[in-house]
Design a protein around this motif. Sequence first.
Motif, short mmCIF file in Angstrom:
data_model
loop_
_atom_site.label_atom_id
_atom_site.label_comp_id
_atom_site.label_asym_id
_atom_site.label_seq_id
_atom_site.Cartn_x
_atom_site.Cartn_y
_atom_site.Cartn_z
N SER A 1 0.82 -1.21 0.00
CA SER A 1 0.00 0.00 0.00
C SER A 1 0.85 1.26 0.00
CB SER A 1 -0.95 0.00 1.21
OG SER A 1 -0.26 0.26 2.42
N TYR A 2 2.10 1.16 0.45
CA TYR A 2 3.03 2.29 0.43
C TYR A 2 3.90 2.31 -0.82
CZ TYR A 2 2.10 4.05 5.13
OH TYR A 2 1.51 4.62 6.22
N GLY A 3 3.64 1.39 -1.74
CA GLY A 3 4.35 1.40 -3.01
C GLY A 3 5.54 0.49 -3.11
N PHE A 4 5.81 -0.32 -2.07
CA PHE A 4 6.91 -1.29 -2.13
C PHE A 4 6.43 -2.56 -2.81
CE2 PHE A 4 7.98 0.80 2.13
CZ PHE A 4 8.70 1.80 1.51
N ASN A 5 7.31 -3.21 -3.56
CA ASN A 5 6.96 -4.46 -4.24
C ASN A 5 7.90 -5.58 -3.82
OD1 ASN A 5 4.82 -3.46 -5.98
ND2 ASN A 5 6.42 -2.34 -7.06
N VAL A 6 7.36 -6.79 -3.68
CA VAL A 6 8.18 -7.96 -3.36
C VAL A 6 9.11 -8.25 -4.53
CG1 VAL A 6 8.17 -10.42 -2.78
CG2 VAL A 6 6.35 -8.93 -1.91
N THR A 7 10.39 -8.48 -4.24
CA THR A 7 11.36 -8.76 -5.30
C THR A 7 12.05 -10.11 -5.15
OG1 THR A 7 13.12 -7.64 -4.07
CG2 THR A 7 11.87 -6.31 -5.65
N HIS A 8 12.41 -10.50 -3.92
CA HIS A 8 13.14 -11.73 -3.66
C HIS A 8 12.59 -12.40 -2.40
CE1 HIS A 8 15.94 -9.14 -5.86
NE2 HIS A 8 16.63 -10.21 -6.23
N PHE A 9 12.88 -13.67 -2.25
CA PHE A 9 12.53 -14.37 -1.02
C PHE A 9 13.48 -15.55 -0.84
CE2 PHE A 9 10.02 -16.34 -4.35
CZ PHE A 9 10.14 -17.70 -4.09
N LYS A 10 13.50 -16.10 0.37
CA LYS A 10 14.32 -17.27 0.66
C LYS A 10 13.46 -18.31 1.37
CE LYS A 10 18.51 -18.82 3.08
NZ LYS A 10 19.66 -18.39 3.92
N ARG A 11 13.55 -19.55 0.90
CA ARG A 11 12.82 -20.65 1.52
C ARG A 11 13.74 -21.45 2.42
NH1 ARG A 11 11.36 -21.90 -3.90
NH2 ARG A 11 9.29 -21.21 -4.52
N GLU A 12 13.18 -21.97 3.48
CA GLU A 12 13.84 -22.99 4.30
C GLU A 12 12.79 -24.02 4.64
OE1 GLU A 12 16.05 -21.65 7.64
OE2 GLU A 12 17.35 -20.32 6.46
N GLY A 13 12.99 -25.25 4.15
CA GLY A 13 11.95 -26.26 4.32
C GLY A 13 10.74 -25.89 3.49
N ASN A 14 9.56 -25.90 4.10
CA ASN A 14 8.33 -25.58 3.39
C ASN A 14 7.90 -24.12 3.58
OD1 ASN A 14 7.98 -28.25 2.45
ND2 ASN A 14 7.08 -28.86 4.41
N GLY A 15 8.72 -23.33 4.30
CA GLY A 15 8.31 -21.97 4.60
C GLY A 15 9.27 -20.92 4.06
N ILE A 16 8.80 -19.68 4.05
CA ILE A 16 9.62 -18.54 3.65
C ILE A 16 10.18 -17.89 4.90
CG2 ILE A 16 9.57 -16.25 2.59
CD1 ILE A 16 7.45 -17.28 0.68
N THR A 17 11.50 -17.70 4.94
CA THR A 17 12.15 -17.12 6.13
C THR A 17 12.71 -15.72 5.86
OG1 THR A 17 14.23 -18.22 5.54
CG2 THR A 17 12.75 -19.39 7.05
N GLU A 18 12.80 -15.33 4.60
CA GLU A 18 13.27 -14.00 4.25
C GLU A 18 12.42 -13.47 3.10
OE1 GLU A 18 17.47 -13.92 3.45
OE2 GLU A 18 17.93 -15.24 5.15
N LEU A 19 12.07 -12.19 3.19
CA LEU A 19 11.23 -11.56 2.17
C LEU A 19 11.77 -10.16 1.92
CD1 LEU A 19 8.66 -12.39 0.59
CD2 LEU A 19 7.32 -11.31 2.40
N TYR A 20 11.96 -9.79 0.66
CA TYR A 20 12.61 -8.52 0.33
C TYR A 20 11.70 -7.65 -0.55
CZ TYR A 20 16.74 -10.85 2.09
OH TYR A 20 17.64 -11.52 2.90
N PHE A 21 11.80 -6.34 -0.31
CA PHE A 21 10.99 -5.36 -1.04
C PHE A 21 11.90 -4.30 -1.65
CE2 PHE A 21 8.44 -7.25 2.21
CZ PHE A 21 7.15 -7.32 1.71
N ASP A 22 11.58 -3.89 -2.87
CA ASP A 22 12.34 -2.88 -3.56
C ASP A 22 11.98 -1.50 -3.01
OD1 ASP A 22 13.84 -1.42 -5.32
OD2 ASP A 22 12.40 -1.59 -6.97
#
Length: 220
Positions: A22-43
């Motif tokens: 809503s503030y204009g950031f977009n998801v660009t990258h992520f990191k998985r460990e097992g079946n879940g996401i542990t890192e999420l990055y925004f531009d």
Amino acid sequence: MQLGLFGKNLAINSKITDLLLSYGFNVTHFKREGNGITELYFDISQWNMFIDLLDQTWETYLINDLIPLLKKYRILLRFVNEQEIRSLPIYRDFRDESTNLHLQFILETGCVYNRGSTAKYKFEIKNLSKKSIEFKQLYSTISAIQIEDVSGTELFYYIGNELDVAKDIVLKPKDVLVEEQEFQIDLPVGKYSLIPKSSTFKFGKAVSYYIMSPIELLIK
């Protein structure tokens, strides 16, 4: 510059993600460990270090909305240089508000490659509507890939074969079409733009396709 979230129960679709979107950031990258996401990055490159200026047109500060969510879900936040995360899966998406289709593209192998190496990606189309969506698939793939050089000249285009008879697609609410593809990168050392696309679909009499924001490819 990237804004990174770190935790055990992260998701691309979540309250925190919706807030940042809503503030204009977009998801660009992520990191998985097992079946879940542990890192999420925004531009956040378009705002650089002036994120505090975002509050000027809002009734509340971003940080005031964000901190309670970070505490509730025990998530860490920090700024990260994009060079540190180039090998992580890359995310792009597109939401068609007219049909309520949500398209997602994931470049599983990151953006740095040696010449002749193979890139793998995953492409999804999800029905976010409360009713079924019908359209015709005109090619054997639901996705397409275009690679351009820095001048915008097309160097590579991949799409499946055109179908002799169009395939009827009916997506019920929450249904998802999933496709996984790979292609070989045979380009000289340099920087390129990879543009994720859908293949061509027919909605009634209208023929259309979808284009997502480009991804920078680095060939070593």
